[in-house]
Every structure is written in structure tokens, then in C-alpha cells.
Design an enzyme around this catalytic site. Structure first.
Site, PDB file in Angstrom:
ATOM      1  N   THR A 137       0.815  -1.217   0.000  1.00 12.16           N
ATOM      2  CA  THR A 137       0.000   0.000   0.000  1.00 12.16           C
ATOM      3  C   THR A 137       0.845   1.262   0.000  1.00 12.16           C
ATOM      4  OG1 THR A 137      -1.880   1.050   1.083  1.00 12.16           O
ATOM      5  CG2 THR A 137      -0.200   0.150   2.534  1.00 12.16           C
ATOM      6  N   LYS A 138       2.112   1.144   0.399  1.00 14.83           N
ATOM      7  CA  LYS A 138       2.980   2.317   0.508  1.00 14.83           C
ATOM      8  C   LYS A 138       3.341   2.920  -0.854  1.00 14.83           C
ATOM      9  CE  LYS A 138       3.319   2.279   5.038  1.00 14.83           C
ATOM     10  NZ  LYS A 138       2.734   3.335   5.853  1.00 14.83           N
ATOM     11  N   ASP A 139       3.101   2.181  -1.938  1.00 16.69           N
ATOM     12  CA  ASP A 139       3.293   2.765  -3.271  1.00 16.69           C
ATOM     13  C   ASP A 139       2.458   4.030  -3.415  1.00 16.69           C
ATOM     14  OD1 ASP A 139       4.867   0.604  -3.902  1.00 16.69           O
ATOM     15  OD2 ASP A 139       3.596  -0.147  -5.522  1.00 16.69           O
TER      16      ASP A 139
END
Length: 345
Positions: free
Chosen positions: A47-49
Site C-alpha cells: 500500500t505504501k506505493d
């Protein structure tokens, strides 16, 4: 008429629009309908993308980031990987201060992506000069032309999920979501997603998953930081020993704490029941759901969406390694899992 080649210009165009997948077997005897937002489908497998691309492009738009600059960040691994990936495409240098709690797999991945990595001791206070927060700040002060992302205290961390994750879940559930369950670390994912969903329907229950050894649940309940809550734990990217301003505590209805051991086993269970090879925090989120269901949080009409933040490949030296599990005392005895590999001589 010639057909055009259908190709993306680079991996960054693949960020977001991750699938919502119904959970069937692991939730068999539980009330409600369960759906996983599987963030491992992002190109950087987490999700950090979303926040890496959003924060970097906002910094470019404001003229804070210029060609040839260096991006610095504190990370338990996933944000670092995403920032390194975006930096490669956009042409920035990348320096990462990483907690020693991060798996060896994650640290090796960061090096492979061209980042310079500083591994800092995990079990020191946030203001200790050796902590990954302080190391990142020091590097930022020393390196000319550097930008410190500072995800724990960056409002854009929340905004990235308000702009993307929240709308995606609302659309994918046709507005029928009743509960959002998500792990809380920096708090950006749960806060931004919740902010959007609550605007659409204030009755949606927002539940954060916290770790034993973290201060978040107690702070949510009392608005007081209690250092006595802090002790070492193994789950990465979940819970905190400080209060991140990227967490909107007012929008979260409840926190549920989970143990290292139960979270590890539940992650392995997800692989064996749903075919979803997900990370340690995903196991924690699913474990939280099991506990919440037992506590009567859900009924037959509940539509629960749980965010699975990353991919299991980042934990091969940890929760998916039988030897590591035994070393932690997570296997009471030698289990059948350990004997699944037979060597033919």
C-alpha cells in the site's frame, strides 16, 4: 488501421486500483461478509506505493523536489521500497533509515532497488540519536538538496489514501461497506481511507488494529501518551512507540490489539485457506477481525472490508520460516508444517 501497442509507460502507472477479494474459507463460521483490499497487487507489492508516489509528486509540484535531489525517509521497509522504486523512475537519489526489526528480505530488497540503507536499532526511544527517526533527521540536515518525506508526521500520507484507497473501496462495495478494519502504524492508510468513507456514510465503523507493546490504543482511549505501554514486539509496520500526527484518532471508532504469535499463524492460515500469500500485518488485521467477530462486533448484514497491506515474500525469513517461528516460541512442538518437505536421496 494499425492497432496501438497497449503498454504502460512505467511501473508507476500500475499504482492503485487494487482488487477487492471475498474471503470465504477463513471466515466460514463467522457472521457477516468479508472482503480483503489486497494491496500486494501494487507494483511495489504494498500500500505504501500510494503515498510514495503522491508525496513525491506533490513535492515536485510545489518545487520542493528538483532534479538530482536526494529523498530521505524512515521506514520499516515497505515505504522505503516504494520510495526507491519511484526514485529510480524519476531520477532521485534515495537514502533510507530502517529499523533493525525489518526482515532481512526487506533490507535486501531496498539495497537491490539502489537505495543507501542505514539499519538502526529498533528497541530504542524515538528521541534516541540512534533511532531511525533521528538518523533520518541528521542525514537530512547534513545533505544539501535533500527532502525528508517524514511519513509519520506528513498530512499528505493521509491525503494519498483519501484520494485513492477510500474512493476505490466505496466504489468496489457499491457503498455497502459497514466496517473498515485496517492496521495502524503511521496511521495514514486508516485515517485517509476512513476520512473519505465517513464523509460518504458516517455510520461506517472504523477499527484500527494495534500491537501489544504499542501506545496507540491507550492514547485513543485516554488521549495520554503512556510510555509504560511500550515493550518490544515483532510485527513490523504496526503500532508505534510515539504518536504520529498522520493518525486521525478522532475518526477511528475503536482499536483492537493482537499478539505477535496469533498474527503470524493467521497470516499462514490465509495462505492455506484463501491462497493469499500476504504479510505479517495482513495476518494481524485478519486476527483482529477474528477477535472482533467473537466480541460481537459484526452481524449477518455486516460488510467488512479489511486492508491487507503487503505481500508475503517480504517475510520469508520470518513468519514463513519454520525455524524462525520455533525460535520465537510460536510452535509449541514440532508441527506437521515442518515435515511437509521430504528430500529424495
Amino acid at each position: 488501421m494499425k492497432e496501438e501497442i497497449k503498454a504502460h509507460n512505467n511501473v508507476l502507472e500500475l499504482i492503485g486500483n487494487t482488487p477487492l477479494i471475498k474471503l470465504n474459507k477463513i471466515t466460514q463460521n463467522m457472521k457477516g461478509n468479508y472482503f480483503a483490499k489486497v494491496e500486494a497487487f501494487n507494483p511495489g507489492h504494498s500500500t505504501k506505493d500510494r503515498i510514495a508516489l503522491y508525496i513525491i509528486e506533490e513535492a515536485e509540484r510545489k518545487g520542493i523536489l528538483k532534479p538530482g535531489d536526494t529523498i530521505i525517509e524512515t521506514t520499516s521497509g515497505n515505504t522505503g521500497f516504494s520510495i526507491a522504486m519511484v526514485s529510480i523512475i524519476k531520477g532521485y537519489e534515495c537514502i533510507l533509515a530502517v529499523s533493525s526489526k525489518s526482515s532481512a528480505d526487506k533490507i535486501d530488497m531496498l539495497k537491490t532497488m539502489g537505495a543507501k540503507v542505514y539499519v538502526c536499532p529498533a528497541h530504542v526511544s524515538a528521541d534516541d540519536p540512534r533511532s531511525y527517526y533521528e538518523v533520518a533527521k541528521k542525514l537530512h540536515s547534513e545533505i544539501k538538496g535533500s527532502v525528508y518525506i517524514n511519513q509519520y508526521f506528513n498530512e499528505l500520507n493521509i491525503d494519498a489514501h483519501y484520494q485513492t484507497t477510500g474512493p476505490e473501496i466505496w466504489e468496489q462495495t457499491a457503498g455497502k461497506i459497514t466496517h473498515l478494519v485496517a492496521c495502524s502504524g503511521t496511521g495514514g492508510t486508516i485515517s485517509g481511507t476512513a476520512r473519505f468513507l465517513k464523509e460518504k456514510n458516517p455510520n461506517i465503523r472504523i477499527i484500527g488494529i494495534d500491537a501489544y507493546g504499542s501506545v496507540l490504543q491507550k492514547y485513543h482511549q485516554t488521549k495520554e501518551f503512556d510510555a509504560n505501554e511500550i515493550y518490544p514486539y515483532r510485527i513490523e509496520g504496526l503500532g508505534k512507540n510515539l504518536i504520529p500526527t498522520a493518525t486521525d484518532f478522532n475518526i477511528i471508532d475503536k482499536f483492537e490489539k493482537v499478539t505477535d504469535e496469533s498474527s503470524a499463524h493467521t497470516a499462514r492460515e490465509l495462505a492455506k485457506t484463501e491462497g493469499l500469500f500476504v504479510g505479517y500485518t495482513s495476518g494481524a488485521a485478519m486476527q483482529g477481525i477474528k477477535q472482533l467477530e467473537e466480541e460481537g462486533e459484526f452481524d449477518e448484514n455486516s460488510n467488512i472490508v479489511v486492508i491487507f497491506p503487503d505481500h508475503g515474500s517480504r517475510y520469508m525469513s520470518k513468519i514463513y520460516n519454520d525455524e524462525w517461528m520455533q525460535q520465537q516460541g510460536f510452535f509449541d512442538s514440532e508441527t506437521a508444517e515442518i515435515h511437509q518437505i521430504e528430500y529424495v536421496k
